[in-house]
Enzyme design. Sequence first.
Site, PDB file in Angstrom:
ATOM      1  N   ILE A 232      16.636  47.323  24.252  1.00  0.00           N
ATOM      2  CA  ILE A 232      17.129  47.505  25.616  1.00  0.00           C
ATOM      3  C   ILE A 232      15.943  47.832  26.531  1.00  0.00           C
ATOM      4  CG2 ILE A 232      18.626  48.921  27.071  1.00  0.00           C
ATOM      5  CD1 ILE A 232      20.124  46.958  25.277  1.00  0.00           C
ATOM      6  N   GLU A 233      15.040  48.712  26.062  1.00  0.00           N
ATOM      7  CA  GLU A 233      13.852  49.050  26.865  1.00  0.00           C
ATOM      8  C   GLU A 233      13.063  47.787  27.207  1.00  0.00           C
ATOM      9  OE1 GLU A 233      11.346  52.229  25.455  1.00  0.00           O
ATOM     10  OE2 GLU A 233       9.591  51.487  26.544  1.00  0.00           O
ATOM     11  N   ARG A 234      12.892  46.913  26.228  1.00  0.00           N
ATOM     12  CA  ARG A 234      12.054  45.716  26.443  1.00  0.00           C
ATOM     13  C   ARG A 234      12.758  44.710  27.356  1.00  0.00           C
ATOM     14  NH1 ARG A 234       9.898  46.193  20.238  1.00  0.00           N
ATOM     15  NH2 ARG A 234       8.376  47.812  20.757  1.00  0.00           N
TER      16      ARG A 234
ATOM     17  N   GLY B  83      12.358  46.040  30.756  1.00  0.00           N
ATOM     18  CA  GLY B  83      10.987  45.804  31.227  1.00  0.00           C
ATOM     19  C   GLY B  83      10.794  44.371  31.697  1.00  0.00           C
TER      20      GLY B  83
END
Length: 384
Positions: free
Chosen positions: A241-243, A246
Amino acid sequence: MQLTPEHESVRDTLIRFIDKEVNPHVDQWERAQIFPAHQVFRRLGELGMLGLTKPVENGGAGLDYSYGAVMAEGLAHMHCGGIPMAIGVQTDMATPALAHRGSRELRDEFLAPAVAGEYVACLGVSEVGSGSDVASVKTTARKQGGDYVIDGGKMWTTNGTQADFCVVLANTSDGSSHKNKSLIVVPMKTPGVSVARKLVKMGMHASDTAQLHFDSVRVPQRYRIGEEGMGFIYQMEQFQIERLWGALNAGAMAQRAIDTTVAYTRERRAFGRSILDNQWVHFTLAELQTEVAALRALSWQGVQEVVAGQDATRTATMAKLKAGRVIRAVADGCLQFWGGMGYMDETPISRIFRDGRLTSIGGGADEVMLQILSKFMGTFPAGH
Ligand SMILES: Cc1cc2nc3c(=O)[nH]c(=O)nc-3n(C[C@H](O)[C@H](O)[C@H](O)COP(=O)(O)OP(=O)(O)OC[C@H]3O[C@@H](n4cnc5c(N)ncnc54)[C@H](O)[C@@H]3O)c2cc1C
């Protein structure tokens, strides 16, 4: 993916908020190298923006990730990268595991106030000696009675000087490095937690970044997220999810770089015509626009996979890698067409140039993305 009037409504609410309550203050917050996270988050919480994809029982809207994606893109409307990143940490980096794996009690205590914007969250994975190699983190959490006693430290912690709690990746046993870790929620006011220093960065100035120390920090074992020993796996899930966040945010930031460059070069004149009227300039911008569109398509493919409940690791990894490449090419290419003004601190393009550079490093460097992709391709050498 077909966006609905509900997606548009999320975007419109966010853009109105940014225009009225964020952008007028951005320059001042960039100079101060900090923004008032509690003030901004409380307003975002009131607007329902911090819990779009979070469970309804914790005050969220319980929507699918496409709404989180609309927000990740919409945040790039801010005139800096640092505040969007701080918000992304709150919604898409420090809290996904808590939302998916945390006990009801833990979610009530930490997720609900994070969704309301009363609490600021941070994520403590990286350490001074462990960034790319997450499995090598040294921070320990040893059981004592019903508690964990945590010793060690974290590095480059976004929101670290203002946060109310940190989701810490720590070794809870001596076993294999992929099976001996747990994610533990650590309230930042717990005795033994200290901000060793506030780090000075080349970009993302409005976002505070800290080095943290943990010295015999005692928290109850019920602050562990999910099962003991599963922290590395949960963090790898959370990284997807973070990537994706980003990639979506960097793509939208790249779009802003192109839009602002078209506007600037249309007005600026040399040799009797606008800078934009030179074929080299408008062809280059068309080339960069194509890159941004390709990145966006890849990112939204990842969103679609998440929404469908599929494993998006491969696509999110590709999107994050491509995003790092694209924002660097776009920021550098566009800055060139601003000439001397591009080198000035006061122009939007120089800030995008500095802030966007982080995309190839934070949340796993480009080379780490290539390593993951090589494993998917079966080309990564055995035993490494
Ligand atoms: C502004 C900022 C905010 C951040 N926020 C957070 C946060 O909130 N929480 C958090 O936990 N972390 C955070 N980080 C840390 C970030 O995730 C790490 O910096 C990143 O994962 C890279 O780790 P490292 O800096 O230790 O690089 P290193 O591991 O030292 O690697 C250095 C370089 O070596 C190369 N490299 C590494 N491995 C390989 C390989 N296998 N093959 C080839 N080349 C390789 C890459 O080019 C890499 O950039 C943040 C960092 C910054 C700069």
